[in-house]
Scaffold this motif. Structure first.
Motif, mmCIF file in Angstrom:
data_model
loop_
_atom_site.group_PDB
_atom_site.id
_atom_site.type_symbol
_atom_site.label_atom_id
_atom_site.label_comp_id
_atom_site.label_asym_id
_atom_site.label_seq_id
_atom_site.Cartn_x
_atom_site.Cartn_y
_atom_site.Cartn_z
ATOM 1 N N GLY A 1 22.162 78.435 20.530
ATOM 2 C CA GLY A 1 22.104 78.468 21.678
ATOM 3 C C GLY A 1 21.079 78.078 22.353
ATOM 4 O O GLY A 1 20.301 77.190 22.084
ATOM 5 N N CYS A 2 20.777 79.071 23.520
ATOM 6 C CA CYS A 2 19.389 78.567 24.213
ATOM 7 C C CYS A 2 18.140 78.916 23.271
ATOM 8 O O CYS A 2 18.015 80.179 22.782
ATOM 9 C CB CYS A 2 19.144 79.915 25.453
ATOM 10 N N VAL A 3 17.400 77.957 23.377
ATOM 11 C CA VAL A 3 16.156 78.115 22.165
ATOM 12 C C VAL A 3 15.013 79.356 22.770
ATOM 13 O O VAL A 3 14.352 79.813 21.927
ATOM 14 C CB VAL A 3 15.222 76.947 22.238
ATOM 15 N N PHE A 4 15.306 79.839 23.964
ATOM 16 C CA PHE A 4 14.490 80.582 24.383
ATOM 17 C C PHE A 4 14.794 82.043 24.391
ATOM 18 O O PHE A 4 14.346 83.225 24.433
ATOM 19 C CB PHE A 4 13.836 80.419 25.880
ATOM 20 N N SER A 5 16.007 82.159 23.942
ATOM 21 C CA SER A 5 16.603 83.356 23.908
ATOM 22 C C SER A 5 16.041 84.569 22.984
ATOM 23 O O SER A 5 16.113 85.722 23.581
ATOM 24 C CB SER A 5 18.405 83.170 23.447
ATOM 25 N N SER A 6 15.504 84.159 22.110
ATOM 26 C CA SER A 6 14.903 85.152 21.319
ATOM 27 C C SER A 6 13.726 85.911 21.691
ATOM 28 O O SER A 6 13.260 86.814 21.421
ATOM 29 C CB SER A 6 14.422 84.681 19.713
ATOM 30 N N ARG A 7 13.173 85.216 22.722
ATOM 31 C CA ARG A 7 11.878 85.993 23.377
ATOM 32 C C ARG A 7 12.255 86.280 24.955
ATOM 33 O O ARG A 7 11.314 86.440 25.500
ATOM 34 C CB ARG A 7 10.893 84.781 23.491
ATOM 35 N N CYS A 8 13.598 86.054 25.226
ATOM 36 C CA CYS A 8 13.696 86.437 26.850
ATOM 37 C C CYS A 8 14.162 87.688 26.798
ATOM 38 O O CYS A 8 15.279 88.089 26.451
ATOM 39 C CB CYS A 8 14.863 85.039 27.111
ATOM 40 N N ALA A 9 13.794 88.289 28.060
ATOM 41 C CA ALA A 9 13.981 89.679 28.342
ATOM 42 C C ALA A 9 15.500 89.812 28.999
ATOM 43 O O ALA A 9 15.966 90.963 29.024
ATOM 44 C CB ALA A 9 12.997 90.331 29.217
ATOM 45 N N ALA B 1 18.178 87.909 28.048
ATOM 46 C CA ALA B 1 18.957 87.191 27.423
ATOM 47 C C ALA B 1 20.257 88.168 27.161
ATOM 48 O O ALA B 1 20.143 89.308 26.991
ATOM 49 C CB ALA B 1 18.577 86.748 26.048
ATOM 50 N N ILE B 2 21.460 87.535 27.402
ATOM 51 C CA ILE B 2 22.656 88.102 26.897
ATOM 52 C C ILE B 2 23.414 87.342 25.972
ATOM 53 O O ILE B 2 23.164 86.273 25.495
ATOM 54 C CB ILE B 2 23.499 88.107 28.225
ATOM 55 N N ASP B 3 24.499 88.018 25.390
ATOM 56 C CA ASP B 3 25.133 87.537 24.186
ATOM 57 C C ASP B 3 25.490 85.949 24.454
ATOM 58 O O ASP B 3 25.395 85.040 23.494
ATOM 59 C CB ASP B 3 26.485 88.102 23.860
#
Ligand code: ADP
Ligand code: MG
Length: 335
Positions: A270-278, A280-282
């Motif tokens: 998915g979004c490459v930034f999702s693992s660090r994004c406050a 981020a939703i499923d």
């Protein structure tokens, strides 16, 4: 109108499994400066090398005034290379230590078939343009300061009157005071010569100063692209906001990056930034968000943007600190 340079769907995975460039789209118009900003390891240098065909991409297209650079061979490729020049990240190692300043510049002119008398005239002109006295022409790289080496690299890049110069972190290795001098020189030459530029830096303040438009890269993808002005005042991607937050003295909603950048060998789905994004939703982890036009030539790859930053800010420092992993160079604290 056809842009000077158009890059679409560019991909590069190195032999060691690193997905350095993960499908980027960029364009540069004639005479324009595109800034490319992102943390170290985000794929900026790889993207530059792919555009210049110093490294072969796995997929994607690079077009110079509509012509496919990746399909070029022989004389046509040489001509395209004369029109797209490079100021690499470490000019000291890029300049041949055994060649004098004059020889370094002449080498480039010779490669593009300039006749001898024209070469001599051009070298004098270039040294003058980059603010190096004629007496410098006989020196070798080790006899020059960092700023002077960078000026030689710039003179060499401009020698063939290119349409586009790609500058990869051209001032990162220099002292602050020398940085400003070289940056001002770049701005002046860019204006005087009307040459288009891709200006790569990890430092958004530097990019903002020099670029008309800015592309923000994160883990091999462009997450946001906008005019420098628009990005500075109205960045929409949480990662762009985080970069801005990290600049001392900036106001507005603060974004804190959680954890360390993931390994480029294991890019999140998915979004490459999702693992660090406050924020981020499923859904963010399910599909790669497209770079979508949000008006005013601003393109953002985030299904959550624009987040109502004002409502979310100031972020609760206690909860964020608790959930945050190891700190990183970009961490900024809420005001
Ligand atoms: P940046 O210029 O933004 O710092 P790079 O393009 O240099 O990023 O690197 C992107 C990623 O690719 C990094 O993880 C880096 O370690 C890796 N990388 C760069 N060059 C090579 C190479 N020649 N072989 C393998 N991995 C590489
Ligand atoms: Mg780099």
């Amino acid at each position: 109108m056809t842009p000077l340079l158009e890059v679409t769907g560019l991909h590069k995975t190195y032999d060691n499994g690193v997905r350095a460039v993960n499908g980027i789209d960029l364009h540069v118009d004639r005479g324009e400066t595109l800034g490319v900003v992102g943390e170290s390891g985000s794929g900026k240098s790889t993207a530059a090398r792919l555009i210049l065909r110093l490294t072969e991409p796995d997929a994607g297209a690079v077009r110079l005034e509509g012509e496919d650079v990746l399909a070029m061979r022989g004389r046509r490729l040489r001509e395209a290379r004369g029109r797209m020049q490079f100021v690499p990240q470490d000019p000291a190692s890029a300049l041949n230590p055994r060649m004098t300043v004059r020889q370094s510049i002449e080498f480039n002119l010779r490669a593009h078939r300039w006749p001898a008398p024209a070469r001599r005239e051009r070298i004098a002109e270039l040294l003058d343009a980059v603010g190096l006295g004629a007496e410098m022409s006989g020196r070798r790289p080790h006899e020059l300061s960092g700023g002077q080496v960078q000026r030689v690299a710039l003179a060499r890049a401009l020698a063939t009157r290119p349409d586009l110069v790609i500058c990869d972190e051209p001032v990162s290795g220099l002292d602050r005071s020398v940085q400003a001098q070289v940056l001002n020189l770049l701005v002046r030459l860019q204006r005087e010569l009307g040459v288009a530029m891709i200006f790569i830096s990890h430092d958004l303040t530097v990019v903002e100063h020099i670029a008309d438009r800015v592309a923000v890269m994160y883990l091999g993808t462009v997450v946001e692209e906008a005019s420098a002005e628009r990005l500075w005042h109205n960045a929409m991607h949480p990662y762009s906001r985080a970069l801005l937050s990290a600049i001392p003295g900036t106001s507005g909603a603060r974004i804190i990056l959680e954890g360390d950048p993931p390994s480029p060998r294991a890019v999140p789905s998915g979004c490459v930034f999702s693992s660090r994004c406050a924020y981020a939703i499923d859904e963010c982890r399910r599909a790669v968000p497209p770079l979508e036009d949000r008006g005013a030539h601003q393109r953002v790859a985030c299904i959550r943007a624009p987040i109502a930053w004002a409502e979310l800010s100031p972020l609760d420092p206690a909860s964020l600190n608790a959930s945050r992993g190891a700190s990183n160079g970009l961490t900024a604290h809420p005001a």
